[in-house]
Design an enzyme around this catalytic site. Sequence first.
Site, mmCIF file in Angstrom:
data_model
loop_
_atom_site.group_PDB
_atom_site.id
_atom_site.type_symbol
_atom_site.label_atom_id
_atom_site.label_comp_id
_atom_site.label_asym_id
_atom_site.label_seq_id
_atom_site.Cartn_x
_atom_site.Cartn_y
_atom_site.Cartn_z
ATOM 1 N N ASN A 167 0.862 -1.176 0.000
ATOM 2 C CA ASN A 167 0.000 0.000 0.000
ATOM 3 C C ASN A 167 0.901 1.229 0.000
ATOM 4 O OD1 ASN A 167 -1.817 2.053 0.494
ATOM 5 N ND2 ASN A 167 -2.268 1.436 2.605
ATOM 6 N N LYS A 225 -0.010 4.250 -0.262
ATOM 7 C CA LYS A 225 -0.677 5.422 0.326
ATOM 8 C C LYS A 225 -0.470 6.641 -0.599
ATOM 9 C CE LYS A 225 0.156 3.345 4.786
ATOM 10 N NZ LYS A 225 0.099 3.495 6.222
ATOM 11 N N HIS A 261 -9.449 0.974 4.871
ATOM 12 C CA HIS A 261 -8.185 1.159 5.588
ATOM 13 C C HIS A 261 -8.435 2.074 6.794
ATOM 14 C CE1 HIS A 261 -4.096 2.350 6.539
ATOM 15 N NE2 HIS A 261 -3.694 1.296 5.860
ATOM 16 N N GLU A 267 -6.837 4.417 8.009
ATOM 17 C CA GLU A 267 -6.597 5.848 7.772
ATOM 18 C C GLU A 267 -7.826 6.497 7.142
ATOM 19 O OE1 GLU A 267 -2.914 5.501 5.630
ATOM 20 O OE2 GLU A 267 -1.893 4.878 7.470
ATOM 21 N N GLU A 300 -5.401 -5.416 10.491
ATOM 22 C CA GLU A 300 -4.407 -4.372 10.710
ATOM 23 C C GLU A 300 -4.699 -3.657 12.033
ATOM 24 O OE1 GLU A 300 -2.408 -3.063 6.869
ATOM 25 O OE2 GLU A 300 -4.210 -1.862 7.052
ATOM 26 N N GLY A 325 2.430 1.810 10.828
ATOM 27 C CA GLY A 325 3.387 2.902 10.723
ATOM 28 C C GLY A 325 4.086 3.257 12.019
ATOM 29 N N SER A 379 3.406 -2.618 10.311
ATOM 30 C CA SER A 379 4.855 -2.630 10.564
ATOM 31 C C SER A 379 5.528 -3.936 10.170
ATOM 32 C CB SER A 379 5.137 -2.273 12.033
ATOM 33 O OG SER A 379 4.712 -0.951 12.307
HETATM 34 C C1 PEP Z 1 -0.782 -0.035 6.133
HETATM 35 O O1 PEP Z 1 -0.886 1.179 6.023
HETATM 36 O O2 PEP Z 1 -1.654 -0.781 5.654
HETATM 37 C C2 PEP Z 1 0.375 -0.571 6.823
HETATM 38 C C3 PEP Z 1 0.370 -1.811 7.192
HETATM 39 O O3 PEP Z 1 1.421 0.311 7.037
HETATM 40 P P1 PEP Z 1 2.865 -0.042 7.660
HETATM 41 O O4 PEP Z 1 3.336 -1.332 7.027
HETATM 42 O O5 PEP Z 1 3.728 1.114 7.288
HETATM 43 O O6 PEP Z 1 2.675 -0.210 9.126
#
Ligand code: PEP
Length: 248
Positions: free
Chosen positions: A9, A11, A93, A95, A163, A169, A208
């Site tokens: 992703n 973003k 997601h 976010e 997630e 992040g 992460s």
């Molecule tokens: C995400 O935004 O779906 C995500 C898993 O981000 P990160 O791997 O940076 O934690």
Amino acid sequence: MRRKLAAGNWKMNGLPADLAEVSALMAAHAAPAIDILICPPATLLAPMASLRGPHALRLGGQDCHAASAGAHTGDISAPMLRAAGADYVILGHSERRAAYGETDAAIAAKAMAAHSAGLIAVICLGETLDQREAGQTLPIVAAQLAASVAQSATAQNTVIAYEPIWAIGTGRVPTLAQITEVHAKLRADLTQRFGAQGAGMRLLYGGSVKPSNAAEIFALPDVDGALVGGASLKAADFGAIISALSAA
Ligand code: PEP
């Protein structure tokens, strides 16, 4: 048999110069034994689709509207993503749930639009840190799963990404036992609701994931791959995660 999926992703990151990372990734994984997906910003979908040629790389959007067209300034529809070369779309997601107040019902409606357009929906869910610490993780993710997965879901057109919001992040990752517990709950609920189709839906872990922790996460039962944010932007890092998943 569920085919493993490494999904990136990007973003709101990526300019035409970053297509070089995709070229490097395709060169390093010319004939992948797993599914590889990159979800770039919408502006890079068509250029990436041209770049991939016959490579098995899959592409996806990061959101879509529930309608196929209309007066929705700034939005993008599932048929538009499909026409630009997308095979998948990320929906729900955290976010977007946080920034735009996306509800489970809205996500289910988007998933139906995605399915109608021939896209595979990657539906994201996960708990906040407060919910985790209050011992509410399993009921929270179960409720999100029940309400955000459309009845049109099948093993072919739907992927679920667990997630935990506090892991995205942040560099913080749940324990392997915590990931196992949530994935087992999601699998049980999917199988109860959709039968063999639910048993066949892929479950991704996201939050992460890095080259250094990928192998231990991919060794867990009912982890069929990962949704990767930051570490998907560089071919070296995402490539290492793809290698770990291929070897799992
Ligand atoms: C995400 O935004 O779906 C995500 C898993 O981000 P990160 O791997 O940076 O934690």
